[in-house]
Design a protein around this motif. Sequence first.
Motif, PDB file in Angstrom:
ATOM      1  N   ASP A 288       0.811  -1.215   0.000  1.00  0.00           N
ATOM      2  CA  ASP A 288       0.000   0.000   0.000  1.00  0.00           C
ATOM      3  C   ASP A 288       0.842   1.261   0.000  1.00  0.00           C
ATOM      4  N   GLY A 289       2.146   1.120  -0.279  1.00  0.00           N
ATOM      5  CA  GLY A 289       3.032   2.263  -0.309  1.00  0.00           C
ATOM      6  C   GLY A 289       3.695   2.575   1.008  1.00  0.00           C
ATOM      7  N   SER A 290       3.332   1.856   2.068  1.00  0.00           N
ATOM      8  CA  SER A 290       3.910   2.129   3.384  1.00  0.00           C
ATOM      9  C   SER A 290       5.290   1.516   3.554  1.00  0.00           C
ATOM     10  N   GLY A 291       5.609   0.452   2.782  1.00  0.00           N
ATOM     11  CA  GLY A 291       6.891  -0.223   2.914  1.00  0.00           C
ATOM     12  C   GLY A 291       7.004  -1.084   4.152  1.00  0.00           C
ATOM     13  N   LEU A 292       5.884  -1.360   4.799  1.00  0.00           N
ATOM     14  CA  LEU A 292       5.911  -2.106   6.057  1.00  0.00           C
ATOM     15  C   LEU A 292       5.984  -3.613   5.825  1.00  0.00           C
ATOM     16  N   CYS A 293       6.730  -4.260   6.705  1.00  0.00           N
ATOM     17  CA  CYS A 293       6.851  -5.717   6.733  1.00  0.00           C
ATOM     18  C   CYS A 293       6.625  -6.170   8.166  1.00  0.00           C
ATOM     19  N   PHE A 294       5.763  -7.158   8.340  1.00  0.00           N
ATOM     20  CA  PHE A 294       5.482  -7.704   9.660  1.00  0.00           C
ATOM     21  C   PHE A 294       6.010  -9.130   9.732  1.00  0.00           C
ATOM     22  N   LEU A 295       6.854  -9.391  10.717  1.00  0.00           N
ATOM     23  CA  LEU A 295       7.339 -10.746  10.966  1.00  0.00           C
ATOM     24  C   LEU A 295       6.539 -11.338  12.117  1.00  0.00           C
TER      25      LEU A 295
END
Length: 331
Positions: A288-295
């Motif tokens: 979504d353009g946020s560049g977030l990654c959740f592990l």
Amino acid sequence: MRTLQQHPGDLALLCCLLLLPPLLSHGADIPLGSTLSPGRSASWTSPNNTFSLSFTPSPTSPSLFVAAITYAGGIPVFAVDKNSGNLTLKWTSGSNTVTYFNKGYNTSSTGSKTLSSPTLTMQTNGIVSLTDGQLASPVVVAYSSNYGESGDMMRFLRLDADGNFRAYSAARGSDAATEQWSAVADQCQVFGYCGNMGVCGYNGTSPVCGCPSRNFELSNPSNPRQGCKRKVDLQNCPGNSTMLQLDNTQFLTYPPEAITETFFTGITACRLNCLSGGSCVASTALSDGSGLCFLKVSSFVSAYQSAALPSTSFVKVCFPGIPNPPASPSR
């Protein structure tokens, strides 16, 4: 919602005492020390015959009984406890607590007051509000969809078995209640709805539960909501483990776990960082353009899959990863 399940023959005096105040107008109606027992047809009825307290068989375990208040017509109504000031829904397993809905008390509008006795109230006009002696006026939590409508009806709040909190209304004499508001509009956003490693999706308008891939199987085939388990545990992989890609899928992440599992990285690194992490079992990269990654390193993982989700997820499995077959086209 607070329900108490008892085996036949057990007494549930504590539950009766907890539910007694909203049911009876004055204590003299039921003699002190009276009890109700599961497995019998007896009930306690309010003076105007609008509400009654009795034990009813559990819909999931008929051999167990649930203490319930019912409205005229047989519609069950359950008590809801007050919270710390907000309407807060939590999913708890062992020492892990995840908040997936929190709304109500707003310090920007009420200052930094400490609430002394917060109470969640369903008003007769259909407003769900938070009241407290420290507040000048109730704080609105939600408006029911039939807000302001009049008639001979009852309105009530209930924490349902699917983990969602809802407002209902029912006409006198009706044997069915109509949902007027739900705390979480999208049922698949209710954390843990499909159990550990379960994936929530929709079949039309109804939420359904499945597994991430054919590397998993349902923990209880007769109840998909109890989650999934690996056919081969990661520590028993005959070879290497791998990350299986799940398109349009998001492993749900809520505070407080988001703090330690959130990174700014690309989709490839989001996959590789989980693969190399010994405690990581899954990851989600947002598109979504946020560049977030959740592990995901917790022992409980809850997933949501929808064509509308701008995310790609990966789940760690023993090689080779075996994707689910394509979904059949809707008719």
